[in-house]
Design a protein around this motif. Structure first.
Motif, PDB file in Angstrom:
ATOM      1  N   ALA A 187      -3.048   3.173  -6.956  1.00  0.00           N
ATOM      2  CA  ALA A 187      -3.061   4.316  -6.043  1.00  0.00           C
ATOM      3  C   ALA A 187      -4.090   4.111  -4.935  1.00  0.00           C
ATOM      4  CB  ALA A 187      -3.363   5.590  -6.822  1.00  0.00           C
ATOM      5  N   VAL A 188      -5.303   3.750  -5.323  1.00  0.00           N
ATOM      6  CA  VAL A 188      -6.376   3.592  -4.338  1.00  0.00           C
ATOM      7  C   VAL A 188      -6.119   2.382  -3.445  1.00  0.00           C
ATOM      8  CG1 VAL A 188      -8.860   3.232  -4.037  1.00  0.00           C
ATOM      9  CG2 VAL A 188      -8.022   4.739  -5.857  1.00  0.00           C
ATOM     10  N   GLN A 189      -5.628   1.300  -4.019  1.00  0.00           N
ATOM     11  CA  GLN A 189      -5.319   0.119  -3.213  1.00  0.00           C
ATOM     12  C   GLN A 189      -4.248   0.438  -2.176  1.00  0.00           C
ATOM     13  OE1 GLN A 189      -5.012  -4.365  -4.364  1.00  0.00           O
ATOM     14  NE2 GLN A 189      -3.064  -3.435  -4.922  1.00  0.00           N
ATOM     15  N   THR A 190      -3.267   1.247  -2.554  1.00  0.00           N
ATOM     16  CA  THR A 190      -2.221   1.642  -1.608  1.00  0.00           C
ATOM     17  C   THR A 190      -2.819   2.389  -0.426  1.00  0.00           C
ATOM     18  OG1 THR A 190      -0.547   1.769  -3.346  1.00  0.00           O
ATOM     19  CG2 THR A 190      -0.113   3.001  -1.327  1.00  0.00           C
ATOM     20  N   LEU A 191      -3.764   3.285  -0.689  1.00  0.00           N
ATOM     21  CA  LEU A 191      -4.420   4.024   0.384  1.00  0.00           C
ATOM     22  C   LEU A 191      -5.248   3.090   1.265  1.00  0.00           C
ATOM     23  CD1 LEU A 191      -5.527   7.153  -1.682  1.00  0.00           C
ATOM     24  CD2 LEU A 191      -3.718   7.066   0.057  1.00  0.00           C
ATOM     25  N   ILE A 192      -5.881   2.100   0.639  1.00  0.00           N
ATOM     26  CA  ILE A 192      -6.676   1.131   1.402  1.00  0.00           C
ATOM     27  C   ILE A 192      -5.784   0.302   2.325  1.00  0.00           C
ATOM     28  CG2 ILE A 192      -8.119  -0.937   1.205  1.00  0.00           C
ATOM     29  CD1 ILE A 192      -9.184   0.242  -1.448  1.00  0.00           C
ATOM     30  N   ILE A 193      -4.651  -0.150   1.793  1.00  0.00           N
ATOM     31  CA  ILE A 193      -3.713  -0.956   2.592  1.00  0.00           C
ATOM     32  C   ILE A 193      -3.196  -0.158   3.782  1.00  0.00           C
ATOM     33  CG2 ILE A 193      -1.424  -2.034   2.530  1.00  0.00           C
ATOM     34  CD1 ILE A 193      -2.046  -2.884  -0.349  1.00  0.00           C
ATOM     35  N   LYS A 194      -3.106   1.162   3.622  1.00  0.00           N
ATOM     36  CA  LYS A 194      -2.642   2.020   4.717  1.00  0.00           C
ATOM     37  C   LYS A 194      -3.753   2.309   5.725  1.00  0.00           C
ATOM     38  CE  LYS A 194       1.153   4.292   2.258  1.00  0.00           C
ATOM     39  NZ  LYS A 194       2.198   4.097   3.301  1.00  0.00           N
ATOM     40  N   GLY A 195      -4.930   1.699   5.502  1.00  0.00           N
ATOM     41  CA  GLY A 195      -5.993   1.782   6.490  1.00  0.00           C
ATOM     42  C   GLY A 195      -7.132   2.723   6.154  1.00  0.00           C
ATOM     43  N   HIS A 196      -7.112   3.355   5.011  1.00  0.00           N
ATOM     44  CA  HIS A 196      -8.155   4.312   4.658  1.00  0.00           C
ATOM     45  C   HIS A 196      -9.360   3.616   4.023  1.00  0.00           C
ATOM     46  CE1 HIS A 196      -5.504   7.716   5.452  1.00  0.00           C
ATOM     47  NE2 HIS A 196      -4.550   7.041   4.825  1.00  0.00           N
ATOM     48  N   ARG A 197     -10.558   4.086   4.380  1.00  0.00           N
ATOM     49  CA  ARG A 197     -11.779   3.569   3.757  1.00  0.00           C
ATOM     50  C   ARG A 197     -12.634   4.699   3.182  1.00  0.00           C
ATOM     51  NH1 ARG A 197     -12.944  -1.690   4.385  1.00  0.00           N
ATOM     52  NH2 ARG A 197     -15.189  -1.339   4.062  1.00  0.00           N
ATOM     53  N   ARG A 198     -12.488   5.882   3.724  1.00  0.00           N
ATOM     54  CA  ARG A 198     -13.183   7.051   3.160  1.00  0.00           C
ATOM     55  C   ARG A 198     -12.196   7.761   2.241  1.00  0.00           C
ATOM     56  NH1 ARG A 198     -18.381   8.077   2.899  1.00  0.00           N
ATOM     57  NH2 ARG A 198     -18.099  10.296   3.363  1.00  0.00           N
ATOM     58  N   ILE A 199     -12.136   7.270   1.010  1.00  0.00           N
ATOM     59  CA  ILE A 199     -11.167   7.781   0.032  1.00  0.00           C
ATOM     60  C   ILE A 199     -11.914   8.567  -1.037  1.00  0.00           C
ATOM     61  CG2 ILE A 199      -9.359   7.178  -1.628  1.00  0.00           C
ATOM     62  CD1 ILE A 199      -9.081   4.495  -0.074  1.00  0.00           C
ATOM     63  N   GLY A 200     -11.728   9.862  -1.045  1.00  0.00           N
ATOM     64  CA  GLY A 200     -12.373  10.706  -2.036  1.00  0.00           C
ATOM     65  C   GLY A 200     -11.622  10.676  -3.361  1.00  0.00           C
ATOM     66  N   MET A 201     -12.291  11.181  -4.386  1.00  0.00           N
ATOM     67  CA  MET A 201     -11.649  11.269  -5.701  1.00  0.00           C
ATOM     68  C   MET A 201     -11.985  12.599  -6.363  1.00  0.00           C
ATOM     69  SD  MET A 201     -11.968   8.856  -9.106  1.00  0.00           S
ATOM     70  CE  MET A 201     -10.824   9.118 -10.481  1.00  0.00           C
ATOM     71  N   LEU A 202     -10.977  13.185  -6.963  1.00  0.00           N
ATOM     72  CA  LEU A 202     -11.139  14.387  -7.769  1.00  0.00           C
ATOM     73  C   LEU A 202     -10.649  14.057  -9.167  1.00  0.00           C
ATOM     74  CD1 LEU A 202     -11.790  17.370  -8.046  1.00  0.00           C
ATOM     75  CD2 LEU A 202      -9.529  17.908  -7.114  1.00  0.00           C
ATOM     76  N   THR A 203     -11.530  14.208 -10.181  1.00  0.00           N
ATOM     77  CA  THR A 203     -11.166  13.806 -11.537  1.00  0.00           C
ATOM     78  C   THR A 203     -11.610  14.850 -12.549  1.00  0.00           C
ATOM     79  OG1 THR A 203     -11.423  12.096 -13.248  1.00  0.00           O
ATOM     80  CG2 THR A 203     -13.305  12.483 -11.810  1.00  0.00           C
ATOM     81  N   GLY A 204     -10.964  14.819 -13.721  1.00  0.00           N
ATOM     82  CA  GLY A 204     -11.385  15.671 -14.815  1.00  0.00           C
ATOM     83  C   GLY A 204     -12.694  15.171 -15.404  1.00  0.00           C
ATOM     84  N   GLU A 205     -13.271  15.971 -16.284  1.00  0.00           N
ATOM     85  CA  GLU A 205     -14.562  15.635 -16.883  1.00  0.00           C
ATOM     86  C   GLU A 205     -14.482  14.313 -17.631  1.00  0.00           C
ATOM     87  OE1 GLU A 205     -14.894  19.318 -19.037  1.00  0.00           O
ATOM     88  OE2 GLU A 205     -16.527  19.977 -17.723  1.00  0.00           O
ATOM     89  N   LEU A 206     -15.505  13.486 -17.463  1.00  0.00           N
ATOM     90  CA  LEU A 206     -15.549  12.188 -18.121  1.00  0.00           C
ATOM     91  C   LEU A 206     -15.900  12.362 -19.594  1.00  0.00           C
ATOM     92  CD1 LEU A 206     -17.407  10.153 -15.340  1.00  0.00           C
ATOM     93  CD2 LEU A 206     -14.939  10.491 -15.649  1.00  0.00           C
ATOM     94  N   GLY A 207     -15.565  11.337 -20.385  1.00  0.00           N
ATOM     95  CA  GLY A 207     -15.867  11.400 -21.813  1.00  0.00           C
ATOM     96  C   GLY A 207     -14.659  11.116 -22.678  1.00  0.00           C
ATOM     97  N   ILE A 208     -13.451  11.226 -22.089  1.00  0.00           N
ATOM     98  CA  ILE A 208     -12.246  10.802 -22.812  1.00  0.00           C
ATOM     99  C   ILE A 208     -11.643   9.629 -22.061  1.00  0.00           C
ATOM    100  CG2 ILE A 208     -11.763  13.066 -23.806  1.00  0.00           C
ATOM    101  CD1 ILE A 208      -9.585  13.412 -21.681  1.00  0.00           C
ATOM    102  N   THR A 209     -10.867   8.838 -22.769  1.00  0.00           N
ATOM    103  CA  THR A 209     -10.346   7.585 -22.228  1.00  0.00           C
ATOM    104  C   THR A 209      -9.632   7.766 -20.901  1.00  0.00           C
ATOM    105  OG1 THR A 209     -10.030   6.841 -24.499  1.00  0.00           O
ATOM    106  CG2 THR A 209      -8.959   5.557 -22.784  1.00  0.00           C
ATOM    107  N   THR A 210      -8.767   8.778 -20.802  1.00  0.00           N
ATOM    108  CA  THR A 210      -7.951   8.938 -19.610  1.00  0.00           C
ATOM    109  C   THR A 210      -8.808   9.124 -18.361  1.00  0.00           C
ATOM    110  OG1 THR A 210      -7.725  11.256 -20.300  1.00  0.00           O
ATOM    111  CG2 THR A 210      -5.876   9.798 -20.754  1.00  0.00           C
ATOM    112  N   SER A 211      -9.738  10.048 -18.400  1.00  0.00           N
ATOM    113  CA  SER A 211     -10.593  10.289 -17.231  1.00  0.00           C
ATOM    114  C   SER A 211     -11.491   9.097 -16.937  1.00  0.00           C
ATOM    115  CB  SER A 211     -11.456  11.529 -17.458  1.00  0.00           C
ATOM    116  OG  SER A 211     -10.664  12.688 -17.561  1.00  0.00           O
ATOM    117  N   ASN A 212     -12.085   8.520 -17.978  1.00  0.00           N
ATOM    118  CA  ASN A 212     -12.979   7.376 -17.786  1.00  0.00           C
ATOM    119  C   ASN A 212     -12.283   6.218 -17.097  1.00  0.00           C
ATOM    120  OD1 ASN A 212     -14.886   8.871 -19.149  1.00  0.00           O
ATOM    121  ND2 ASN A 212     -14.793   7.669 -21.039  1.00  0.00           N
ATOM    122  N   GLU A 213     -11.067   5.912 -17.547  1.00  0.00           N
ATOM    123  CA  GLU A 213     -10.378   4.728 -17.033  1.00  0.00           C
ATOM    124  C   GLU A 213      -9.860   4.947 -15.616  1.00  0.00           C
ATOM    125  OE1 GLU A 213      -7.520   3.320 -19.837  1.00  0.00           O
ATOM    126  OE2 GLU A 213      -9.078   2.578 -21.197  1.00  0.00           O
TER     127      GLU A 213
END
Length: 334
Positions: free
Chosen positions: A173-199
């Motif tokens: 997902a992030v690489q696709t945004l980078i290829i489209k020319g983006h460098r300021r790519i924010g992230m919104l994620t759930g709380e860390l501590g379980i495998t899904t969010s961590n990875e």
């Protein structure tokens, strides 16, 4: 001192023979007697000797599944699809599935659900635990049946695990945004501590690093997995930071974020490109339709069931981790 069949019989107020017939299914026993025996077994935390049970080739042909399903969480669809894959595969081999929802997300309730499954004499357990450390399983399961972890890989207990490739999905997902020319790519994620969010968090950072983009914690928001949290987090992020793209690693947070952006009439993708995680019907009717990382939920269920069946037949083999590939679904939001 552990309880035995005699203690179970006394506790239930029935004969030892009746308890034996209930456990071994060797003779007809009334539903009332079965209820008393199962209740006594649960209250005494009793399980028959696994070796003796094996020698009798005694199976319940029933396997338990525990998932953290909350009434307000639309991502419950993911676990229901996993359950469908499990149930379909087990049915082909004469097994039944017992489903239990951990609606409180409390570890004590998770433990009680497993104890209830124990009283039903399950032959195996699928679990998406809310805990990062599940060492408590050592005392409750006591290696009497195999455990397959789904959607996450906790520590503290040896069992097979089946999950989507969260790192790979986030990376793509992030690489696709980078290829489209983006460098300021924010992230919104759930709380860390379980495998899904961590990875997914790890995949985000790895994609940036591989393309020589410095990681900037100021454009990352970690929030509770609620629609309101997604709304407030993206509101805060856009007010404080300049970003041109956003990767949202959680379905519920994506809904909240989209709600805010539609209210503010933010033009997507011209003002802000977006890729979310998980593919649900609603992602196709936003304006524009949302690009997402699709998880193989049904396939995770099928694979988990196949592993469980193999584990029951060959209990001595080494436990493994299985990762199923995700897929990037490109629509109009990036």
């Amino acid at each position: 001192m552990r309880s035995g069949i005699k203690q179970v019989a006394e506790h239930a107020g029935v004969s030892i023979a009746s308890v034996s017939h209930v456990i071994n299914n060797t003779r007809y026993v009334s539903d009332e007697v079965k209820r008393k025996v199962y209740q006594a077994m649960e209250e005494l935390d009793y399980r028959p000797n696994s070796a003796a049970r094996s020698l009798r080739s005694q199976k319940s042909n029933t396997i338990g599944l525990i998932v953290p399903v909350l009434p307000s969480d639309t991502s419950n669809f993911f676990f229901m699809m996993v359950a469908q894959g499990i149930q379909y595969t087990l049915k082909q081999h004469g097994y039944h599935l017992l489903l239990s929802n951990n609606t409180t997300e409390q570890i004590e309730d998770e433990q009680e659900q497993i104890k209830l499954f124990n009283s039903k004499m399950i032959d195996g357990l699928f679990i998406a635990s809310i805990a990062e450390d599940v060492s408590y399983l050592t005392d409750i399961v006591r290696s009497n049946y195999p455990v397959v972890f789904i959607d996450r890989k906790p520590t503290g207990y040896i069992g097979d695990s089946v999950l989507a490739d969260g790192i790979g999905g986030a990376y793509e997902a992030v690489q696709t945004l980078i290829i489209k020319g983006h460098r300021r790519i924010g992230m919104l994620t759930g709380e860390l501590g379980i495998t899904t969010s961590n990875e997914r968090y790890e995949g985000y950072k790895k994609a940036l690093a591989d393309h020589d983009i410095p990681f900037d914690s100021s454009i990352v928001r970690i929030a509770e997995s609620k629609l309101e949290s997604g709304y407030e987090s993206v509101k805060d992020l856009l007010a404080e930071q300049e970003i041109t793209a956003l990767f949202i690693a959680n379905n519920v947070l994506t809904m909240g974020a989209m709600k805010y952006m539609q209210e503010r009439r933010i033009q997507i993708p011209t003002e802000l490109a977006i890729i979310g995680f998980d593919d649900y019907d609603w992602t196709q009717i936003t304006t524009p339709p949302l690009s997402v990382i699709r998880q193989p939920s049904y396939e995770i269920g099928v694979k988990s069931a196949e592993i469980m069946l193999e584990r029951i037949e060959n209990p001595g083999s080494i436990c493994k981790e299985y990762r199923l590939p995700t897929a990037l679904i490109l629509r109009g939001s990036c």
